[in-house]
Design a protein around this motif. Structure first.
Motif, PDB file in Angstrom:
ATOM      1  N   THR A 187      48.130  44.836  13.710  1.00  0.00           N
ATOM      2  CA  THR A 187      48.781  44.540  12.408  1.00  0.00           C
ATOM      3  C   THR A 187      49.302  45.131  11.362  1.00  0.00           C
ATOM      4  OG1 THR A 187      46.819  42.735  12.726  1.00  0.00           O
ATOM      5  CG2 THR A 187      46.844  43.930  10.316  1.00  0.00           C
ATOM      6  N   GLU A 188      48.073  46.795  11.781  1.00  0.00           N
ATOM      7  CA  GLU A 188      49.255  48.428  10.920  1.00  0.00           C
ATOM      8  C   GLU A 188      50.184  48.523  12.002  1.00  0.00           C
ATOM      9  OE1 GLU A 188      47.241  50.498   9.095  1.00  0.00           O
ATOM     10  OE2 GLU A 188      46.267  48.571   9.018  1.00  0.00           O
ATOM     11  N   VAL A 192      54.280  47.310  24.161  1.00  0.00           N
ATOM     12  CA  VAL A 192      53.386  48.178  22.918  1.00  0.00           C
ATOM     13  C   VAL A 192      52.552  48.041  23.368  1.00  0.00           C
ATOM     14  CG1 VAL A 192      53.767  46.266  20.489  1.00  0.00           C
ATOM     15  CG2 VAL A 192      54.669  48.226  20.073  1.00  0.00           C
ATOM     16  N   GLY A 193      51.621  50.012  22.100  1.00  0.00           N
ATOM     17  CA  GLY A 193      51.237  49.720  21.622  1.00  0.00           C
ATOM     18  C   GLY A 193      50.108  50.454  22.531  1.00  0.00           C
ATOM     19  N   THR A 204      39.683  45.749  18.092  1.00  0.00           N
ATOM     20  CA  THR A 204      40.734  46.724  17.442  1.00  0.00           C
ATOM     21  C   THR A 204      41.421  46.899  18.013  1.00  0.00           C
ATOM     22  OG1 THR A 204      38.763  48.201  18.150  1.00  0.00           O
ATOM     23  CG2 THR A 204      40.413  49.280  18.103  1.00  0.00           C
ATOM     24  N   ARG A 205      42.092  45.965  19.037  1.00  0.00           N
ATOM     25  CA  ARG A 205      43.780  46.059  19.391  1.00  0.00           C
ATOM     26  C   ARG A 205      44.297  44.928  18.258  1.00  0.00           C
ATOM     27  NH1 ARG A 205      47.736  44.756  22.299  1.00  0.00           N
ATOM     28  NH2 ARG A 205      49.103  46.904  23.208  1.00  0.00           N
ATOM     29  N   GLY A 237      57.831  41.574  14.147  1.00  0.00           N
ATOM     30  CA  GLY A 237      56.047  41.313  14.184  1.00  0.00           C
ATOM     31  C   GLY A 237      55.478  41.268  15.004  1.00  0.00           C
ATOM     32  N   PHE A 238      54.687  42.376  15.047  1.00  0.00           N
ATOM     33  CA  PHE A 238      53.802  42.002  16.213  1.00  0.00           C
ATOM     34  C   PHE A 238      52.060  42.424  15.503  1.00  0.00           C
ATOM     35  CE2 PHE A 238      56.276  46.831  16.765  1.00  0.00           C
ATOM     36  CZ  PHE A 238      56.410  47.080  17.772  1.00  0.00           C
ATOM     37  N   ALA A 239      52.653  41.704  14.403  1.00  0.00           N
ATOM     38  CA  ALA A 239      51.221  40.978  13.744  1.00  0.00           C
ATOM     39  C   ALA A 239      50.625  39.719  14.759  1.00  0.00           C
ATOM     40  CB  ALA A 239      51.103  41.033  12.194  1.00  0.00           C
TER      41      ALA A 239
END
Length: 197
Positions: A149-150, A25-26, A143-144, A159-161
């Motif tokens: 976290t955002e 993701v991201g 940065t990533r 649970g991305f953080a």
């Protein structure tokens, strides 16, 4: 201790590194940094080997002391379109293009260089050998991580953080249960499987 990377004819060296090739993701995030020899930064190292607290302190110091720095990125749709390697090269080109001072030489972590308008050299394990690349790895990782976290605030169930988008058992379980967000990389096998009817 990182040895200064001596390259004879180059006066201005930019270091480039990426973070986020493996996550599902991201964006993949890159950074390019030209350090100021007059303002050395102590404790630079591969970002993965530093504590989060130390990374954050070094991030602020790099931003304050470097001659210039720039971030680049490739979004999930670009990764799906190009593949992760080509998207990473594009993000590195964008980071170098964003520098307001043109370097004489670009040192890139890894074993491949994107096409650049100046000399470049790939340095295997560069993030632990070259101060400029270490600095770039810290900027890219902080940065990533902040972006993850955002994203965690917008999608709290994934649970991305915690896992930063990497394919941990928890992330894979959530992906199977909840499906993919618009930020997931559709071309990555676990996401493809989660989207399959």
């Amino acid at each position: 201790m990182i040895e200064p990377f001596i390259y004879p004819a180059a006066t201005l060296i930019a270091g480039v590194d990426e973070v986020g090739r493996g996550p599902l993701v991201g964006a993949v995030v890159t950074a390019a940094v030209i350090l100021d020899p007059a303002q050395p930064i102590q404790g630079l190292a591969d970002s993965k080997k530093l504590s989060e607290k130390r990374r954050l302190a070094l991030y602020d110091e790099i931003v304050a002391k470097s001659l210039c720095w720039s971030l680049g990125r490739a979004e999930p749709d670009e990764i799906d379109q190009l593949n992760i390697l080509h998207a990473t090269m594009l993000a590195m080109q964008r980071a170098v293009a964003g520098l307001h001072i043109a370097p004489d030489m670009v040192l890139i972590d890894g074993n491949r260089c994107p096409k650049l308008p100046m000399r470049s050299q790939a340095v295997v394990k560069g993030d632990s050998r070259v101060a400029e690349i270490s600095a770039a790895s810290i900027l890219a990782k902080v940065t990533r991580d902040r972006e993850m976290t955002e994203l965690d605030r917008a999608f709290p169930d994934y649970g991305f953080a915690q896992h930063k988008g990497y394919p941990t058992p928890f992330h894979l379980e959530r992906l199977a249960a909840l499906g993919a967000t618009e930020h997931h990389r559709r071309s990555f096998a676990p996401v493809r499987r989660a989207l399959a009817p």
